[in-house]
Scaffold this motif. Sequence first.
Motif, PDB file in Angstrom:
ATOM      1  N   UNK A   1       0.826  -1.226   0.000  1.00  0.00           N
ATOM      2  CA  UNK A   1       0.000   0.000   0.000  1.00  0.00           C
ATOM      3  C   UNK A   1       0.857   1.272   0.000  1.00  0.00           C
ATOM      4  N   UNK A   2       1.835   1.323  -0.913  1.00  0.00           N
ATOM      5  CA  UNK A   2       2.694   2.501  -0.997  1.00  0.00           C
ATOM      6  C   UNK A   2       1.878   3.749  -1.327  1.00  0.00           C
ATOM      7  N   UNK A   3       2.215   4.836  -0.695  1.00  0.00           N
ATOM      8  CA  UNK A   3       1.577   6.118  -0.964  1.00  0.00           C
ATOM      9  C   UNK A   3       1.955   6.598  -2.368  1.00  0.00           C
ATOM     10  N   UNK A   4       0.936   6.954  -3.174  1.00  0.00           N
ATOM     11  CA  UNK A   4       1.158   7.372  -4.564  1.00  0.00           C
ATOM     12  C   UNK A   4       1.090   8.898  -4.656  1.00  0.00           C
ATOM     13  N   UNK A   5       2.013   9.459  -5.391  1.00  0.00           N
ATOM     14  CA  UNK A   5       2.124  10.912  -5.558  1.00  0.00           C
ATOM     15  C   UNK A   5       0.906  11.482  -6.286  1.00  0.00           C
ATOM     16  N   UNK A   6       0.399  12.608  -5.799  1.00  0.00           N
ATOM     17  CA  UNK A   6      -0.668  13.351  -6.463  1.00  0.00           C
ATOM     18  C   UNK A   6      -0.067  14.667  -6.957  1.00  0.00           C
ATOM     19  N   UNK A   7       0.070  14.799  -8.270  1.00  0.00           N
ATOM     20  CA  UNK A   7       0.787  15.967  -8.804  1.00  0.00           C
ATOM     21  C   UNK A   7       0.002  17.263  -8.645  1.00  0.00           C
ATOM     22  N   UNK A   8      -1.309  17.193  -8.531  1.00  0.00           N
ATOM     23  CA  UNK A   8      -2.086  18.422  -8.341  1.00  0.00           C
ATOM     24  C   UNK A   8      -1.888  18.978  -6.934  1.00  0.00           C
ATOM     25  N   UNK A   9      -1.838  18.072  -5.956  1.00  0.00           N
ATOM     26  CA  UNK A   9      -1.680  18.521  -4.564  1.00  0.00           C
ATOM     27  C   UNK A   9      -0.218  18.518  -4.116  1.00  0.00           C
ATOM     28  N   UNK A  10       0.653  17.895  -4.909  1.00  0.00           N
ATOM     29  CA  UNK A  10       2.062  17.714  -4.551  1.00  0.00           C
ATOM     30  C   UNK A  10       2.176  16.973  -3.208  1.00  0.00           C
ATOM     31  N   UNK A  11       1.372  15.914  -3.092  1.00  0.00           N
ATOM     32  CA  UNK A  11       1.410  15.065  -1.904  1.00  0.00           C
ATOM     33  C   UNK A  11       1.638  13.628  -2.333  1.00  0.00           C
ATOM     34  N   UNK A  12       1.983  12.768  -1.370  1.00  0.00           N
ATOM     35  CA  UNK A  12       2.241  11.374  -1.682  1.00  0.00           C
ATOM     36  C   UNK A  12       3.719  11.120  -1.918  1.00  0.00           C
ATOM     37  N   UNK A  13       4.064   9.862  -2.147  1.00  0.00           N
ATOM     38  CA  UNK A  13       5.472   9.450  -2.131  1.00  0.00           C
ATOM     39  C   UNK A  13       5.977   8.929  -3.482  1.00  0.00           C
ATOM     40  N   UNK A  14       5.404   7.849  -3.986  1.00  0.00           N
ATOM     41  CA  UNK A  14       5.939   7.203  -5.197  1.00  0.00           C
ATOM     42  C   UNK A  14       5.442   7.911  -6.454  1.00  0.00           C
ATOM     43  N   UNK A  15       6.391   8.415  -7.270  1.00  0.00           N
ATOM     44  CA  UNK A  15       6.047   9.201  -8.462  1.00  0.00           C
ATOM     45  C   UNK A  15       6.096   8.383  -9.749  1.00  0.00           C
ATOM     46  N   UNK A  16       7.012   7.429  -9.838  1.00  0.00           N
ATOM     47  CA  UNK A  16       7.152   6.702 -11.095  1.00  0.00           C
ATOM     48  C   UNK A  16       8.161   5.583 -10.994  1.00  0.00           C
ATOM     49  N   UNK A  17       8.254   4.807 -12.076  1.00  0.00           N
ATOM     50  CA  UNK A  17       9.200   3.698 -12.171  1.00  0.00           C
ATOM     51  C   UNK A  17       9.991   3.838 -13.469  1.00  0.00           C
ATOM     52  N   UNK A  18      11.270   3.517 -13.410  1.00  0.00           N
ATOM     53  CA  UNK A  18      12.103   3.468 -14.607  1.00  0.00           C
ATOM     54  C   UNK A  18      12.714   2.072 -14.680  1.00  0.00           C
ATOM     55  N   UNK A  19      12.529   1.404 -15.810  1.00  0.00           N
ATOM     56  CA  UNK A  19      13.111   0.073 -15.998  1.00  0.00           C
ATOM     57  C   UNK A  19      13.908   0.076 -17.291  1.00  0.00           C
ATOM     58  N   UNK A  20      15.189  -0.299 -17.200  1.00  0.00           N
ATOM     59  CA  UNK A  20      16.069  -0.391 -18.367  1.00  0.00           C
ATOM     60  C   UNK A  20      16.537  -1.838 -18.495  1.00  0.00           C
ATOM     61  N   UNK A  21      16.662  -2.302 -19.740  1.00  0.00           N
ATOM     62  CA  UNK A  21      17.010  -3.711 -19.965  1.00  0.00           C
ATOM     63  C   UNK A  21      17.854  -3.838 -21.228  1.00  0.00           C
ATOM     64  N   UNK A  22      18.786  -4.769 -21.213  1.00  0.00           N
ATOM     65  CA  UNK A  22      19.586  -5.082 -22.394  1.00  0.00           C
ATOM     66  C   UNK A  22      19.257  -6.491 -22.861  1.00  0.00           C
ATOM     67  N   UNK A  23      18.803  -6.611 -24.109  1.00  0.00           N
ATOM     68  CA  UNK A  23      18.542  -7.929 -24.681  1.00  0.00           C
ATOM     69  C   UNK A  23      19.845  -8.685 -24.912  1.00  0.00           C
ATOM     70  N   UNK A  24      20.938  -7.938 -25.166  1.00  0.00           N
ATOM     71  CA  UNK A  24      22.216  -8.583 -25.486  1.00  0.00           C
ATOM     72  C   UNK A  24      22.895  -9.170 -24.258  1.00  0.00           C
ATOM     73  N   UNK A  25      22.825  -8.479 -23.123  1.00  0.00           N
ATOM     74  CA  UNK A  25      23.504  -8.963 -21.910  1.00  0.00           C
ATOM     75  C   UNK A  25      22.541  -9.607 -20.918  1.00  0.00           C
ATOM     76  N   UNK A  26      21.243  -9.346 -21.091  1.00  0.00           N
ATOM     77  CA  UNK A  26      20.258  -9.856 -20.142  1.00  0.00           C
ATOM     78  C   UNK A  26      20.199  -9.073 -18.850  1.00  0.00           C
ATOM     79  N   UNK A  27      20.948  -7.972 -18.755  1.00  0.00           N
ATOM     80  CA  UNK A  27      20.988  -7.186 -17.529  1.00  0.00           C
ATOM     81  C   UNK A  27      19.917  -6.099 -17.529  1.00  0.00           C
ATOM     82  N   UNK A  28      19.519  -5.704 -16.308  1.00  0.00           N
ATOM     83  CA  UNK A  28      18.502  -4.667 -16.157  1.00  0.00           C
ATOM     84  C   UNK A  28      18.860  -3.755 -14.995  1.00  0.00           C
TER      85      UNK A  28
END
Length: 468
Positions: A200-227
Motif C-alpha cells: 500500500x505505498x503512498x502514490x504521488x498526487x501531482x495536483x496537490x504535490x502530496x504522496x510518495x511514489x512518483x514513477x518507475x524506470x526500468x532499463x534492460x539489455x537484450x544482449x547482456x540480459x541485464x537490467x
Amino acid sequence: MIADFSHREHTLAKQKLEIPVHVGDDVELEVESLASSGDGVTHHHGYTLFVPHTLPQDRVKARITKTTKRFGVTRVIKRLHSTPDRVDAPCAVFPECGGCKIQDWDYSKQMEFKVRQVQDALAHVGGLNVAVGIDPVPADQPLHYRNKANYAIEKRGKKPSIGFYRQGTHHVVDHVECHTLMEPITAIKEWLRGLIESHSLSIYNERRHTGFLRGLVVRHSAATGEALVGLVTTHGEFSRKFMDDLTDEARLKSFGIQGVIHNINRSKTNVILGHENITLWGQDFFREKLGELEFHLSLPSFFQINPYQSVKLYGIVQSWVEGTDGSVLDAYCGNGGISLWLAKAGCEVVGIDSAASNIEDAEQSAHLNGITTCRFLNMPLERAFQLKEELAAVKTVVLDPPRKGCSQEVVTGILEMKPDRIIYVSCNPATLARDLALMQGYAVRAIKVIDMFPQTQHVETAVLLERE
C-alpha cells in the motif's frame, strides 16, 4: 474609386476567414493523408480538418470539437469505411494510450509515411531541392524493441494505475503489456506493481504535490540480459518491510537486475528524474552491448531506445567515415555510442556533451572496451568551438542534436571549422530541414530514414553532407 476598392478588399478578407463548420457539427470525411503528428488530415470545403485515430483512405462520420482560423479538430463518431492498409493493433489499450499512433497501419505504409515526412520537410521547411533519393531502413523487429520504460503512476480508486500518460493529458492509461517494450521490462514492472499494491505505498498526487511514489524506470539489455530499476519518489524513505521484499536477491537475479536505484525528485515538475540517486541494492549501472561494444549505463544516461536499429545507424555513419582523413567530432555525443563505434573502427574521435553523467558513462565504456582513441569533453557544444587546438585535426563532424535541432551558434561554429563532411542524425524532420538549409557550401550526398520507433509517428534520419 479608392473607397469602393477598400470595401471590396475588406469583403474578400472576411470571406477568406469564414469557417465552413461549427463546433458540434457532424460531417462525413475521407481522410487524405497523415500529419507529422500521426493524426489524419482532410479538407472540408477547402478548410483543413484533423481527424485523430484515422488513416489515409478511411471514411468517417466525425464531430467538430475545435475550430481556428487555419484548421479544425474532429472526433470520430463512426468509421464508415476502413482503408485496406489497416491491420489489427496488438495492444489492448490502443488507441487510448496514444504512444503508438500508427500501430494499426501496415508496416510498409508506416515506412512510406516516414520517408514522405522527410521529403516534405526538406522541400517546404528547408526550401531544398535535394538531388539524391531517400533510402528507407526498416526495422527487422517492429515490436518489442524498446529497451527502456518510464512509467507514470496515478492513484485511482484502491489500486494504482501504472502506465503511460494519454496524449495531451496527465491521465495514466493503466496496462499490463506494451508491445513496443522488451518483454522482460513488462515482467519487472508487474512484479513491482505487486509489491506496491501489497505494501500500500503512498502514490504521488501531482495536483496537490502530496504522496510518495512518483514513477518507475526500468532499463534492460537484450544482449547482456541485464537490467536496472529506478523508483522515483518525493523526499522520504521506503519501509523496512517493503525493502525486504524489494531486495529479495533471488528474485532480482531471476530478472537480471543489477541494481535498484532510489531517485528523489522533490520538484513540482513533469520531468521524470530528480538529481539525487541512492543505490538501494546492487550497483548503479548495467551493461548494454551493441555489436562488439559494451556500454556502461547509469539510470539517467542517454542511450538509443532501439538497439537493433542503432547497430544499423552506427554502421551507416561508419560507412560514411571509412577511408576519410582527419579525426571526428561527435557533437551531442550522449553516452558516446557513435564515438566509441567509430573509435573501434579506427577513427580518432572527440566526443562532446553538456551532461556530466553522459560523459562519465562514455569514459567508463571507453575503459571497458580498452579504447584509447576517444577523448570526451563535458561542456556545451557552443563553448567547444573555442578549443581551436583540440579540434584542429577534425575533418568530419557528426551531429545528433535534441529535437529542437542546432542553435545558430552551433551552425556558425561548424561552418567556421570547414570540415570536409557533416553527418547529421536527426529525430525531427522539421529542424533537420531548417538546419540543412543553413549549411551553406555543403551538398547533401545521402539520406537514410532509419526506423528507430516502429508503430509511432517519430522519424529518425541520417544525412551525409560534403563540402563543395
